[in-house]
Write a protein that holds these residues in place. Structure first.
Motif, PDB file in Angstrom:
ATOM      1  N   LEU A 166       0.889  -1.106  -0.045  1.00 45.30           N
ATOM      2  CA  LEU A 166       0.258  -0.131  -0.337  1.00 45.30           C
ATOM      3  C   LEU A 166       0.896   0.920  -0.213  1.00 45.30           C
ATOM      4  O   LEU A 166       1.903   1.314   0.228  1.00 45.30           O
ATOM      5  N   ASP A 167       0.689   2.426  -0.652  1.00 46.62           N
ATOM      6  CA  ASP A 167       1.139   3.639  -0.791  1.00 46.62           C
ATOM      7  C   ASP A 167       0.968   4.398   0.268  1.00 46.62           C
ATOM      8  O   ASP A 167       1.353   5.097   1.036  1.00 46.62           O
ATOM      9  N   ALA A 168      -0.244   4.579   0.782  1.00 44.08           N
ATOM     10  CA  ALA A 168      -1.072   5.287   2.405  1.00 44.08           C
ATOM     11  C   ALA A 168      -2.176   5.291   2.296  1.00 44.08           C
ATOM     12  O   ALA A 168      -2.821   3.262   1.585  1.00 44.08           O
ATOM     13  N   ALA A 169      -2.747   6.171   3.142  1.00 40.61           N
ATOM     14  CA  ALA A 169      -4.344   4.936   3.980  1.00 40.61           C
ATOM     15  C   ALA A 169      -4.848   5.993   4.688  1.00 40.61           C
ATOM     16  O   ALA A 169      -4.246   7.176   5.214  1.00 40.61           O
ATOM     17  N   LEU A 170      -6.479   6.263   4.996  1.00 39.64           N
ATOM     18  CA  LEU A 170      -6.543   7.747   5.843  1.00 39.64           C
ATOM     19  C   LEU A 170      -7.777   6.436   7.207  1.00 39.64           C
ATOM     20  O   LEU A 170      -7.350   5.772   7.172  1.00 39.64           O
ATOM     21  N   TYR A 171      -7.068   7.083   8.286  1.00 45.69           N
ATOM     22  CA  TYR A 171      -6.951   6.476   9.721  1.00 45.69           C
ATOM     23  C   TYR A 171      -7.202   7.709  10.696  1.00 45.69           C
ATOM     24  O   TYR A 171      -6.929   8.970  10.071  1.00 45.69           O
ATOM     25  N   ALA A 172      -7.738   7.319  11.462  1.00 47.70           N
ATOM     26  CA  ALA A 172      -8.237   8.170  12.667  1.00 47.70           C
ATOM     27  C   ALA A 172      -7.026   8.384  13.798  1.00 47.70           C
ATOM     28  O   ALA A 172      -6.283   8.054  12.872  1.00 47.70           O
ATOM     29  N   ASP A 173      -7.508   9.244  14.809  1.00 44.50           N
ATOM     30  CA  ASP A 173      -6.365   9.253  15.653  1.00 44.50           C
ATOM     31  C   ASP A 173      -5.724   8.389  16.539  1.00 44.50           C
ATOM     32  O   ASP A 173      -5.319   8.851  17.985  1.00 44.50           O
ATOM     33  N   ALA A 174      -5.889   7.384  16.246  1.00 45.76           N
ATOM     34  CA  ALA A 174      -5.124   6.172  16.689  1.00 45.76           C
ATOM     35  C   ALA A 174      -3.529   5.864  17.040  1.00 45.76           C
ATOM     36  O   ALA A 174      -2.899   6.224  15.926  1.00 45.76           O
ATOM     37  N   PRO A 175      -2.928   5.742  17.505  1.00 46.52           N
ATOM     38  CA  PRO A 175      -1.682   5.672  17.543  1.00 46.52           C
ATOM     39  C   PRO A 175      -1.277   4.697  16.283  1.00 46.52           C
ATOM     40  O   PRO A 175      -2.042   3.527  16.613  1.00 46.52           O
ATOM     41  N   LEU A 176       0.128   5.205  16.220  1.00 44.98           N
ATOM     42  CA  LEU A 176       0.767   4.793  15.026  1.00 44.98           C
ATOM     43  C   LEU A 176       1.928   4.204  15.486  1.00 44.98           C
ATOM     44  O   LEU A 176       3.111   4.253  16.659  1.00 44.98           O
ATOM     45  N   PRO A 177       2.278   2.813  15.193  1.00 48.97           N
ATOM     46  CA  PRO A 177       3.981   1.922  15.627  1.00 48.97           C
ATOM     47  C   PRO A 177       4.864   3.190  14.861  1.00 48.97           C
ATOM     48  O   PRO A 177       4.505   4.259  14.000  1.00 48.97           O
ATOM     49  N   PRO A 178       6.111   2.661  15.002  1.00 46.55           N
ATOM     50  CA  PRO A 178       7.825   3.976  14.835  1.00 46.55           C
ATOM     51  C   PRO A 178       7.813   4.052  13.355  1.00 46.55           C
ATOM     52  O   PRO A 178       7.285   2.663  12.730  1.00 46.55           O
ATOM     53  N   ASP A 179       8.421   4.554  12.470  1.00 42.38           N
ATOM     54  CA  ASP A 179       8.482   4.610  10.994  1.00 42.38           C
ATOM     55  C   ASP A 179       7.591   4.985  10.500  1.00 42.38           C
ATOM     56  O   ASP A 179       7.394   4.587   9.204  1.00 42.38           O
ATOM     57  N   PHE A 180       5.718   5.740  11.163  1.00 41.19           N
ATOM     58  CA  PHE A 180       4.892   6.392  10.543  1.00 41.19           C
ATOM     59  C   PHE A 180       4.991   7.621  10.867  1.00 41.19           C
ATOM     60  O   PHE A 180       5.473   8.409  11.692  1.00 41.19           O
ATOM     61  N   HIS A 181       4.512   7.953   8.777  1.00 44.73           N
ATOM     62  CA  HIS A 181       3.900   9.572   9.073  1.00 44.73           C
ATOM     63  C   HIS A 181       2.600   9.884   9.172  1.00 44.73           C
ATOM     64  O   HIS A 181       1.806   9.064   8.871  1.00 44.73           O
ATOM     65  N   ALA A 182       2.408  11.000   9.659  1.00 42.94           N
ATOM     66  CA  ALA A 182       0.922  11.241   9.305  1.00 42.94           C
ATOM     67  C   ALA A 182       0.867  12.730   9.409  1.00 42.94           C
ATOM     68  O   ALA A 182       1.450  13.394   9.304  1.00 42.94           O
ATOM     69  N   ARG A 183      -0.521  12.976   8.584  1.00 40.11           N
ATOM     70  CA  ARG A 183      -0.749  14.278   7.822  1.00 40.11           C
ATOM     71  C   ARG A 183      -2.381  14.525   8.876  1.00 40.11           C
ATOM     72  O   ARG A 183      -2.995  13.934   8.348  1.00 40.11           O
ATOM     73  N   GLU A 184      -2.626  15.332   9.433  1.00 41.84           N
ATOM     74  CA  GLU A 184      -3.880  15.369  10.120  1.00 41.84           C
ATOM     75  C   GLU A 184      -4.925  16.331   8.609  1.00 41.84           C
ATOM     76  O   GLU A 184      -4.522  17.524   8.138  1.00 41.84           O
ATOM     77  N   LEU A 185      -5.530  15.442   8.454  1.00 44.88           N
ATOM     78  CA  LEU A 185      -6.609  16.213   7.063  1.00 44.88           C
ATOM     79  C   LEU A 185      -8.087  17.017   7.923  1.00 44.88           C
ATOM     80  O   LEU A 185      -7.756  18.417   7.438  1.00 44.88           O
ATOM     81  N   PHE A 186      -8.486  16.961   8.973  1.00 46.01           N
ATOM     82  CA  PHE A 186      -9.637  17.625   9.627  1.00 46.01           C
ATOM     83  C   PHE A 186     -10.269  16.628  10.677  1.00 46.01           C
ATOM     84  O   PHE A 186      -9.735  15.797  11.381  1.00 46.01           O
ATOM     85  N   ARG A 187     -10.577  17.411  11.569  1.00 49.52           N
ATOM     86  CA  ARG A 187     -11.428  16.397  12.702  1.00 49.52           C
ATOM     87  C   ARG A 187     -12.933  16.791  12.174  1.00 49.52           C
ATOM     88  O   ARG A 187     -13.837  17.695  11.841  1.00 49.52           O
ATOM     89  N   ASP A 188     -13.401  16.603  13.568  1.00 53.81           N
ATOM     90  CA  ASP A 188     -15.232  16.049  12.762  1.00 53.81           C
ATOM     91  C   ASP A 188     -15.783  15.337  14.576  1.00 53.81           C
ATOM     92  O   ASP A 188     -14.609  15.340  15.546  1.00 53.81           O
ATOM     93  N   ASP A 189     -16.893  15.953  14.046  1.00 52.95           N
ATOM     94  CA  ASP A 189     -17.541  15.571  15.058  1.00 52.95           C
ATOM     95  C   ASP A 189     -18.683  14.511  15.030  1.00 52.95           C
ATOM     96  O   ASP A 189     -19.031  14.319  14.373  1.00 52.95           O
ATOM     97  N   TYR A 190     -19.891  14.053  15.701  1.00 51.42           N
ATOM     98  CA  TYR A 190     -21.001  13.632  15.497  1.00 51.42           C
ATOM     99  C   TYR A 190     -22.319  14.161  15.678  1.00 51.42           C
ATOM    100  O   TYR A 190     -22.551  15.017  16.623  1.00 51.42           O
ATOM    101  N   VAL A 191     -23.493  13.820  15.295  1.00 50.90           N
ATOM    102  CA  VAL A 191     -24.038  13.939  14.671  1.00 50.90           C
ATOM    103  C   VAL A 191     -25.156  13.295  14.819  1.00 50.90           C
ATOM    104  O   VAL A 191     -25.093  11.778  14.319  1.00 50.90           O
ATOM    105  N   VAL A 192     -26.751  12.484  14.966  1.00 49.30           N
ATOM    106  CA  VAL A 192     -27.712  11.928  14.948  1.00 49.30           C
ATOM    107  C   VAL A 192     -28.071  12.479  13.613  1.00 49.30           C
ATOM    108  O   VAL A 192     -29.310  13.294  13.542  1.00 49.30           O
ATOM    109  N   LEU A 193     -28.709  10.728  12.781  1.00 49.03           N
ATOM    110  CA  LEU A 193     -29.576  10.962  11.236  1.00 49.03           C
ATOM    111  C   LEU A 193     -31.073  10.131  11.707  1.00 49.03           C
ATOM    112  O   LEU A 193     -30.522   9.440  12.867  1.00 49.03           O
ATOM    113  N   ALA A 194     -32.615  10.875  11.521  1.00 50.67           N
ATOM    114  CA  ALA A 194     -33.353  10.474  12.038  1.00 50.67           C
ATOM    115  C   ALA A 194     -34.306  10.620  11.524  1.00 50.67           C
ATOM    116  O   ALA A 194     -34.249  11.929  10.281  1.00 50.67           O
ATOM    117  N   PRO A 195     -35.748  10.021  10.751  1.00 54.19           N
ATOM    118  CA  PRO A 195     -36.725  10.573  10.142  1.00 54.19           C
ATOM    119  C   PRO A 195     -37.305  11.225  10.183  1.00 54.19           C
ATOM    120  O   PRO A 195     -37.329  11.902  11.857  1.00 54.19           O
TER     121      PRO A 195
END
Length: 321
Positions: A166-195
């Motif tokens: 793999l070349d890259a991956a999209l991932y949340a803010d869980a810890p990464l092993p050594p030798d990995f790099h990360a770039r923050e793309l955005f921050r998000d929160d939660y909403v509820v969908l309902a009829p």
């Protein structure tokens, strides 16, 4: 003779030249360029001028070449200076060695408009809806001959990034092993969908939150190692587990699951925004649930590669960063 044989021969001759005098330093690219000009012009002065050297500096550099190669390279005749037999024999190998070095340097360049390579990006359903959907058109416009291969996030994704599958991956803010790099793309929160006709839509404040806690709900699952874990924001707010009606790893099916019933779904705001574009579902804010950071990650082995840096820049542009 094939181009590969030409390169091999030229590079071999270059190394042979380095071994001519064991006491001398190896010939560097600048020395090879000076040698090429010297054999072309048979003039120390003109060869030095071509490389921006003064007359004394050119004389010293040519003297070093003569010691390294064990040959005068050019000699005086009645008609002026001419290359020696050794010098004439070196013309072709020197030109090929310099061409090979130029190709090695050029290989570091990357032209997205001409590349035909395949880029492999791992993502969950969430990343597919919030990042990949915006990245796809941008990628196609800038790299019309390339391919973007989106793959599901699995328990081997980090190992695949490290090993080159793999070349890259999209991932949340869980810890990464050594030798990995990360770039923050955005921050998000939660909403509820309902009829739209769900009672919680008409509720306010604590009353609405209590209604949502009691509502039967859909829970999105995400890969967590070798298992699927529940991303249950309402559960974090005290909603009992026995009110879970459906668990699914697929965001895209959520509107269909909620429409015409009494189920609700808590999910990240950006995912909700993508899902309700053509939906009649209501979006309800959900307080007190922590925000999370969504990132692009990659391994150190690709950190400086121009093609991978271009891909990461495309991802950044896609999310407006």
């Amino acid at each position: 003779m094939s181009s590969g044989l030409h390169i091999g021969y030229g590079m071999r001759m270059m190394f042979d030249m380095r071994r001519t005098n064991a006491d001398s330093a190896p010939l560097e690219p600048r020395a090879l360029r000076l040698l090429e000009r010297l054999l072309e012009t048979a003039s120390v002065t003109r060869a030095g001028e071509a490389l921006g050297l003064s007359q004394p500096a050119a004389s010293r550099a040519v003297a070093a070449l003569r010691r390294a190669l064990g040959d005068p390279l050019v000699v005086r005749t009645a008609k002026g200076y001419v290359p020696t037999a050794r010098g004439l024999a070196l013309r072709g190998p020197v030109a090929e060695a310099l061409a090979a070095l130029a190709r090695v340097s050029a290989s570091a360049a990357f032209d997205p408009s001409r590349t035909t390579r395949t880029f492999r990006l791992a993502t969950t359903d969430y990343g597919a809806g919030t990042v990949l959907a915006a990245l796809g058109p941008l990628f196609a416009a800038h790299a019309p001959l390339a391919r973007l291969d989106a793959q599901a996030w699995t328990d081997t994704t980090l190992a695949d990034l490290e090993g080159g599958a793999l070349d890259a991956a999209l991932y949340a803010d869980a810890p990464l092993p050594p030798d990995f790099h990360a770039r923050e793309l955005f921050r998000d929160d939660y909403v509820v969908l309902a009829p739209n006709d769900h009672p919680a839509v008409r509720g306010k404040g604590k009353e609405r939150l209590d209604m949502l806690r009691r509502a039967r709900r859909v829970v999105i699952l995400y890969p967590d190692g070798r298992r699927l874990a529940a991303d249950d924001a309402l559960g974090e707010l005290g909603a009992p587990e026995d009110r879970i009606a459906i668990r699914t790893p697929y965001f895209a099916s959520a509107p269909a699951l909620l429409r015409g019933g009494d189920l609700v779904l808590a999910l990240p705001r950006r995912a909700a925004r993508a899902l309700i574009a053509d939906s009649d579902l209501a979006v309800l804010p959900l307080p007190a649930v922590p925000r999370f950071t969504y990132r692009l990650i990659w391994h150190a082995r690709t950190h400086r590669d121009p093609a991978h840096r271009w891909l990461r820049d495309m991802v950044r542009q896609a999310v407006g960063q």
